[in-house]
Write a protein that holds these residues in place. Structure first.
Motif, PDB file in Angstrom:
ATOM      1  N   GLY A  64       0.820  -1.216   0.000  1.00 29.30           N
ATOM      2  CA  GLY A  64       0.000   0.000   0.000  1.00 29.30           C
ATOM      3  C   GLY A  64       0.847   1.256   0.000  1.00 29.30           C
ATOM      4  N   LEU A  65       1.925   1.243   0.786  1.00 30.29           N
ATOM      5  CA  LEU A  65       2.841   2.397   0.804  1.00 30.29           C
ATOM      6  C   LEU A  65       3.494   2.596  -0.559  1.00 30.29           C
ATOM      7  N   LEU A  66       3.901   1.499  -1.183  1.00 30.07           N
ATOM      8  CA  LEU A  66       4.554   1.598  -2.498  1.00 30.07           C
ATOM      9  C   LEU A  66       3.596   2.157  -3.543  1.00 30.07           C
ATOM     10  N   VAL A  67       2.354   1.730  -3.497  1.00 31.52           N
ATOM     11  CA  VAL A  67       1.353   2.254  -4.428  1.00 31.52           C
ATOM     12  C   VAL A  67       1.112   3.732  -4.151  1.00 31.52           C
ATOM     13  N   GLU A  68       1.026   4.081  -2.881  1.00 31.28           N
ATOM     14  CA  GLU A  68       0.753   5.472  -2.492  1.00 31.28           C
ATOM     15  C   GLU A  68       1.848   6.430  -2.961  1.00 31.28           C
ATOM     16  N   VAL A  69       3.103   6.014  -2.917  1.00 34.54           N
ATOM     17  CA  VAL A  69       4.191   6.898  -3.355  1.00 34.54           C
ATOM     18  C   VAL A  69       4.529   6.683  -4.822  1.00 34.54           C
ATOM     19  N   ALA A  70       3.679   5.918  -5.535  1.00 32.41           N
ATOM     20  CA  ALA A  70       3.836   5.694  -6.972  1.00 32.41           C
ATOM     21  C   ALA A  70       5.204   5.114  -7.316  1.00 32.41           C
ATOM     22  N   ALA A  71       5.574   4.056  -6.616  1.00 33.90           N
ATOM     23  CA  ALA A  71       6.855   3.394  -6.865  1.00 33.90           C
ATOM     24  C   ALA A  71       6.959   2.984  -8.328  1.00 33.90           C
ATOM     25  N   GLY A  72       8.109   3.201  -8.909  1.00 33.21           N
ATOM     26  CA  GLY A  72       8.348   2.848 -10.299  1.00 33.21           C
ATOM     27  C   GLY A  72       7.965   3.927 -11.290  1.00 33.21           C
ATOM     28  N   GLU A  73       7.359   5.000 -10.829  1.00 34.04           N
ATOM     29  CA  GLU A  73       6.915   6.061 -11.727  1.00 34.04           C
ATOM     30  C   GLU A  73       7.785   7.308 -11.650  1.00 34.04           C
ATOM     31  N   HIS A  74       8.724   7.319 -10.722  1.00 33.10           N
ATOM     32  CA  HIS A  74       9.584   8.489 -10.533  1.00 33.10           C
ATOM     33  C   HIS A  74      11.024   8.026 -10.376  1.00 33.10           C
ATOM     34  N   SER A  75      11.929   8.960 -10.313  1.00 32.77           N
ATOM     35  CA  SER A  75      13.338   8.604 -10.143  1.00 32.77           C
ATOM     36  C   SER A  75      13.538   7.930  -8.789  1.00 32.77           C
ATOM     37  N   GLN A  76      14.617   7.203  -8.656  1.00 34.41           N
ATOM     38  CA  GLN A  76      14.912   6.511  -7.405  1.00 34.41           C
ATOM     39  C   GLN A  76      15.056   7.505  -6.258  1.00 34.41           C
ATOM     40  N   ASP A  77      15.720   8.635  -6.511  1.00 39.17           N
ATOM     41  CA  ASP A  77      15.892   9.647  -5.463  1.00 39.17           C
ATOM     42  C   ASP A  77      14.545  10.196  -4.989  1.00 39.17           C
ATOM     43  N   GLU A  78      13.644  10.510  -5.941  1.00 34.07           N
ATOM     44  CA  GLU A  78      12.318  11.007  -5.563  1.00 34.07           C
ATOM     45  C   GLU A  78      11.559   9.953  -4.768  1.00 34.07           C
ATOM     46  N   PHE A  79      11.572   8.722  -5.264  1.00 32.83           N
ATOM     47  CA  PHE A  79      10.873   7.644  -4.579  1.00 32.83           C
ATOM     48  C   PHE A  79      11.377   7.488  -3.154  1.00 32.83           C
ATOM     49  N   LEU A  80      12.698   7.403  -2.975  1.00 34.40           N
ATOM     50  CA  LEU A  80      13.264   7.202  -1.637  1.00 34.40           C
ATOM     51  C   LEU A  80      12.920   8.354  -0.698  1.00 34.40           C
ATOM     52  N   SER A  81      12.926   9.561  -1.220  1.00 38.27           N
ATOM     53  CA  SER A  81      12.576  10.727  -0.414  1.00 38.27           C
ATOM     54  C   SER A  81      11.127  10.654   0.042  1.00 38.27           C
ATOM     55  N   TRP A  82      10.209  10.375  -0.894  1.00 35.91           N
ATOM     56  CA  TRP A  82       8.787  10.295  -0.565  1.00 35.91           C
ATOM     57  C   TRP A  82       8.509   9.120   0.361  1.00 35.91           C
ATOM     58  N   TYR A  83       9.112   7.989   0.073  1.00 33.16           N
ATOM     59  CA  TYR A  83       8.883   6.790   0.886  1.00 33.16           C
ATOM     60  C   TYR A  83       9.378   7.018   2.313  1.00 33.16           C
ATOM     61  N   SER A  84      10.580   7.542   2.448  1.00 30.97           N
ATOM     62  CA  SER A  84      11.141   7.799   3.782  1.00 30.97           C
ATOM     63  C   SER A  84      10.270   8.762   4.576  1.00 30.97           C
ATOM     64  N   ALA A  85       9.813   9.828   3.922  1.00 37.91           N
ATOM     65  CA  ALA A  85       8.973  10.818   4.599  1.00 37.91           C
ATOM     66  C   ALA A  85       7.645  10.195   5.040  1.00 37.91           C
TER      67      ALA A  85
END
Length: 97
Positions: A64-85
């Motif tokens: 659910g978290l991965l879907v919420e932060v749109a994993a795979g749709e943005h750069s790795q840096d953006e994903f990690l930043s959003w996921y961590s937050a």
């Protein structure tokens, strides 16, 4: 009766390594973590080698978290930043644990 099922002979592709293999040699992967509720679902598949490399511990809310932060749709840096937050917002920082 108990004859072979038609889905057993079809070919599937491992979502981790891209290998094409027969369905009966693959493992089902349900990105929502509930492979027992089968109504209306299309499963993805992993080859046995890739499945063995996965952690099979409970994922709780991970998908659910991965879907919420749109994993795979943005750069790795953006994903990690959003996921961590998002994880820190919901569960607190590691230092607090």
């Amino acid at each position: 009766m108990w004859g072979s099922r038609s889905r057993e002979s079809k070919s599937v592709t491992c979502i981790a390594c891209g290998t094409s293999l027969r369905r009966e040699h693959a493992r089902e992967y349900d990105k929502y973590g509930d492979r027992w509720d089968r109504d209306g679902k299309e499963f993805e598949y992993l080859c046995k080698a890739c499945d063995r490399e996965l952690c099979h511990q409970p994922r709780d809310e991970l998908e659910g978290l991965l879907v919420e932060v749109a994993a795979g749709e943005h750069s790795q840096d953006e994903f990690l930043s959003w996921y961590s937050a998002l994880v820190e917002e919901r569960y607190g920082s590691l230092e607090e644990q």
